[in-house]
Design an enzyme around this catalytic site. Structure first.
Site, short mmCIF file in Angstrom:
data_model
loop_
_atom_site.label_atom_id
_atom_site.label_comp_id
_atom_site.label_asym_id
_atom_site.label_seq_id
_atom_site.Cartn_x
_atom_site.Cartn_y
_atom_site.Cartn_z
N CYS A 208 0.87 -1.25 -0.07
CA CYS A 208 -0.04 0.07 0.10
C CYS A 208 0.86 1.07 -0.08
O CYS A 208 2.22 1.01 0.10
CB CYS A 208 -0.81 0.03 1.23
SG CYS A 208 0.18 0.08 2.91
N HIS A 237 5.33 -5.21 9.00
CA HIS A 237 5.43 -6.08 9.62
C HIS A 237 5.59 -7.41 8.47
O HIS A 237 4.64 -8.21 8.08
CB HIS A 237 4.09 -6.47 10.46
CG HIS A 237 3.91 -5.84 11.57
ND1 HIS A 237 2.71 -5.51 12.04
CD2 HIS A 237 4.85 -5.34 12.45
CE1 HIS A 237 2.89 -4.74 12.98
NE2 HIS A 237 4.22 -4.82 13.48
N GLU A 322 0.35 -0.54 16.41
CA GLU A 322 -0.74 0.72 16.19
C GLU A 322 -1.29 1.05 17.26
O GLU A 322 -1.56 2.31 17.66
CB GLU A 322 -1.34 0.42 14.81
CG GLU A 322 -1.99 1.73 14.53
CD GLU A 322 -3.06 1.28 13.07
OE1 GLU A 322 -2.47 0.46 12.48
OE2 GLU A 322 -4.23 1.74 13.17
N SER A 418 1.63 -9.63 10.76
CA SER A 418 0.90 -8.70 9.97
C SER A 418 -0.59 -8.67 10.13
O SER A 418 -1.38 -9.61 9.63
CB SER A 418 1.26 -8.67 8.69
OG SER A 418 0.41 -7.83 7.63
N ASN A 420 -3.09 -6.81 8.91
CA ASN A 420 -3.90 -6.88 7.86
C ASN A 420 -3.73 -8.07 6.93
O ASN A 420 -4.90 -8.64 6.31
CB ASN A 420 -3.45 -5.49 7.01
CG ASN A 420 -2.27 -5.73 6.06
OD1 ASN A 420 -2.58 -6.10 5.01
ND2 ASN A 420 -1.47 -5.20 6.51
N SER A 462 1.82 -5.31 3.39
CA SER A 462 3.30 -5.29 3.84
C SER A 462 4.07 -6.38 3.14
O SER A 462 5.32 -6.71 3.32
CB SER A 462 3.41 -5.28 5.43
OG SER A 462 2.71 -6.57 5.59
O1 0CN Z 1 1.77 -5.83 8.13
P1 0CN Z 1 1.73 -4.34 8.33
O2 0CN Z 1 3.15 -3.83 8.58
O3 0CN Z 1 0.80 -3.82 9.46
P2 0CN Z 1 -0.41 -4.52 10.41
O4 0CN Z 1 -1.34 -5.01 9.21
O5 0CN Z 1 0.12 -5.46 11.28
O6 0CN Z 1 -1.15 -3.37 11.23
O7 0CN Z 1 1.10 -3.67 7.29
C1 0CN Z 1 1.17 -2.13 7.19
C2 0CN Z 1 0.03 -1.62 7.91
C3 0CN Z 1 0.02 -0.35 8.52
C4 0CN Z 1 0.19 0.50 9.46
FE1 SF4 Z 2 -1.35 3.15 6.03
FE2 SF4 Z 2 -1.21 0.77 7.21
FE3 SF4 Z 2 -3.23 1.54 5.71
FE4 SF4 Z 2 -1.00 0.92 4.49
S1 SF4 Z 2 -2.29 -0.56 5.43
S2 SF4 Z 2 -2.11 2.65 3.94
S3 SF4 Z 2 0.37 1.55 6.30
S4 SF4 Z 2 -2.77 2.43 7.35
#
Ligand code: 0CN
Ligand code: SF4
Length: 504
Positions: A208, A237, A322, A418, A420, A462
């Site tokens: 993202c 993550h 977060e 992670s 998400n 991520s």
């Molecule tokens: O996997 P991420 O580093 O983080 P989470 O999904 O564990 O929050 O992905 C980026 C998201 C953000 C903030």
């Molecule tokens: Fe921002 Fe986390 Fe959404 Fe990516 S997943 S746009 S880092 S809030």
């Protein structure tokens, strides 16, 4: 595309002794003795034709070229290097995992084909290009495969310390033959996982805008500041991202106490509590903030609601970075709500002055259930001006849901920590589809594939695209694949870099 299920297994060994040792685990497979230097390649060719569509496994003993690989351990080739050319085997990591599950010690790396038996003193020269083992026939046999899924898997019978023609040669050979019995069972599992498939790629998937920005910040500091560049917590993550940056000089720490005075430290995409910022300022640290602007927005909302006299109910998961950061904005006036169960019980100071906020990476459907309960209990409940669950989370969940509906199996690239990425797996599972989170291709189980002809693929925000590419390549090495993309929306969001990085 006509789709063929699992291939019939043809196993080629150099000698009859190797064939006999492998046979116990190979119910229903065709075993072919191809001879040292594969003189009897015509037998292999005939077996492949007779069993068409077939999968070819080349196995037997081999010599290790490097220290750290012992007699009786298995080497799986991700590449076979022969004078006629190099052959890549993209599904090799799946085999390594299956061998380890079977209790064997397995190594992944290039195998070199040699024209002669390799003796004392020859190992270092052959290992100079990174090859980890040597045999005499894999390269020749691979040329016969003619597009069939192939695996090259060797048990080590001699090593640089215990070379051929030494007193240990016989015992090394016997140890290797014992291991071959177990190898046979794993090869049967591998053959069951072969076959033609349709892959449905969820779009959007993978990075993202907030993750792109966070990685670019560290990347750019590594180029312009003196190493080391410290990063508090994982920048995002994902283990591949973190190891990649570590390899280039980034030092990841859990707490600021581990950062030397005056050093540069990056705050991760997930944000930090004000107490962490204050600590950094006190220590005179050179801070570069990679907090995603969409996480920063939730912090701003928390301050605004509390300033207006509200209690903030933060919907999120305890212990997530977060959530720790957002809770830290107004700790006395923020209460964490993790579930519908929590929402039914949470107590507030003034039921007329309650607001809710959310972790950005929640499952949208689950979070909506929690908000509904809160709204019933607190009719004047206020919420954020625009959704806290970010665009990237929402888009990836929509796409994976659509893909899950047409798949037998969904694979989501992403790391265990992670949030998400894990939510994407759960969203797919709620559609009644088997779904798994995999950090890399090696985590894809052969047994999941045996049941799946249409496979949906997604990746957390991520997870790098290269991990998805490796998974697709592995599936493509197990049979023919047709790749379709299911796009639910296109993303055009970009975030500007912080001034510390822009000015450089
Ligand atoms: O996997 P991420 O580093 O983080 P989470 O999904 O564990 O929050 O992905 C980026 C998201 C953000 C903030
Ligand atoms: Fe921002 Fe986390 Fe959404 Fe990516 S997943 S746009 S880092 S809030």
């Amino acid at each position: 595309m006509t789709t063929a299920g699992p291939r019939s297994l043809v196993v080629a060994t150099a000698t009859g002794v190797e064939a006999a040792a492998t046979r116990p685990g190979l119910a229903g497979a065709t075993l072919v003795r191809a001879g040292v230097r594969a003189r009897r390649g015509d037998r292999v060719r005939s077996a492949l034709i007779a069993n068409s569509p077939a999968a070819l496994a080349i196995t037997g003993v081999a010599g290790a070229l490097v220290d750290g690989i012992g007699v009786g351990e298995v080497v799986v080739a991700d590449e076979v290097r022969a004078s006629a050319g190099t052959h890549r085997l993209a599904a090799a990591p799946l085999l390594v995992t299956a061998l380890r599950e079977a209790g064997l010690t397995a190594h992944l790396g290039p195998i070199r084909q040699s024209g002669h038996m390799v003796g004392r003193g020859e190992h270092a020269a052959l290992a100079a290009d990174g090859s980890i083992a040597v045999d005499m026939e894999s390269g020749v046999l691979l040329q016969l495969a003619d597009g069939a899924p192939t695996a090259v898997l060797r048990v080590v019978s001699d090593t640089p310390d215990r070379p051929l023609w030494s007193p240990s040669t016989v015992s090394g050979g016997l140890t290797a033959l014992r291991t071959l019995r177990t190898v046979g069972t794993v090869l049967s599992r591998w053959a069951a996982a072969t076959g033609d498939r349709r892959l449905v790629m969820a779009s959007p998937r993978s990075f993202c805008a907030g993750v792109e920005r966070a990685i670019r910040i560290v990347d750019s500091l590594l180029q312009t500041r003196q190493a080391p560049v410290y990063v508090r917590k994982q920048i995002v993550h994902n283990s591949r991202v973190v190891h990649g940056l570590e390899g280039r000089g980034a030092v990841f720490v859990d707490e600021l106490a581990e950062v030397p005075d005056g050093a540069t430290v990056v705050f991760s995409a997930h944000g930090v509590a004000p107490a962490v910022r204050a600590d950094a300022a006190l220590r005179g640290l050179d801070v570069v903030d990679a907090t995603c602007p969409l996480v920063a927005k939730v912090h701003t909302e928390a301050k605004r609601f509390v300033r207006d006299g509200h209690t903030v109910l933060l919907i999120g998961h305890a212990g997530h970075e977060e959530v720790e950061g957002t809770l830290g904005e107004e700790p006395a006036d923020t209460v964490l709500v993790q579930s519908v169960h929590d929402a039914e019980r949470v107590q507030v100071r003034d039921p007329e002055r309650v607001a809710y906020l959310m972790q950005t990476t929640l499952a949208a459907d689950e979070a909506a259930d929690v908000v509904n309960v809160l709204r019933e209990r607190f009719p004047s409940l206020r919420g954020p001006d625009s959704d806290d669950i970010c665009y990237a989370t929402t888009n990836r969940q929509r796409a994976v849901r659509a893909v899950a509906r047409q798949s037998d199996l969904v694979l989501v690239a992403g790391s265990e920590n992670s949030s998400n990425s894990r939510r994407l797996v759960e969203v797919a599972q709620r559609e009644g589809t088997e779904a798994h989170l995999v950090d890399d291709a090696g985590q894809v189980s052969l047994d999941w594939l045996a049941r799946a002809r249409t496979i949906g693929i997604s990746a957390g925000a991520s997870a790098p695209a290269e991990v998805v590419d490796e998974i697709v390549a592995a599936l493509g090495a197990l049979g023919r694949i047709r790749i379709d993309t299911h796009e639910t929306t296109t993303e055009k969001i970009n975030f500007t870099l912080p001034k510390e990085v822009r000015q450089q």
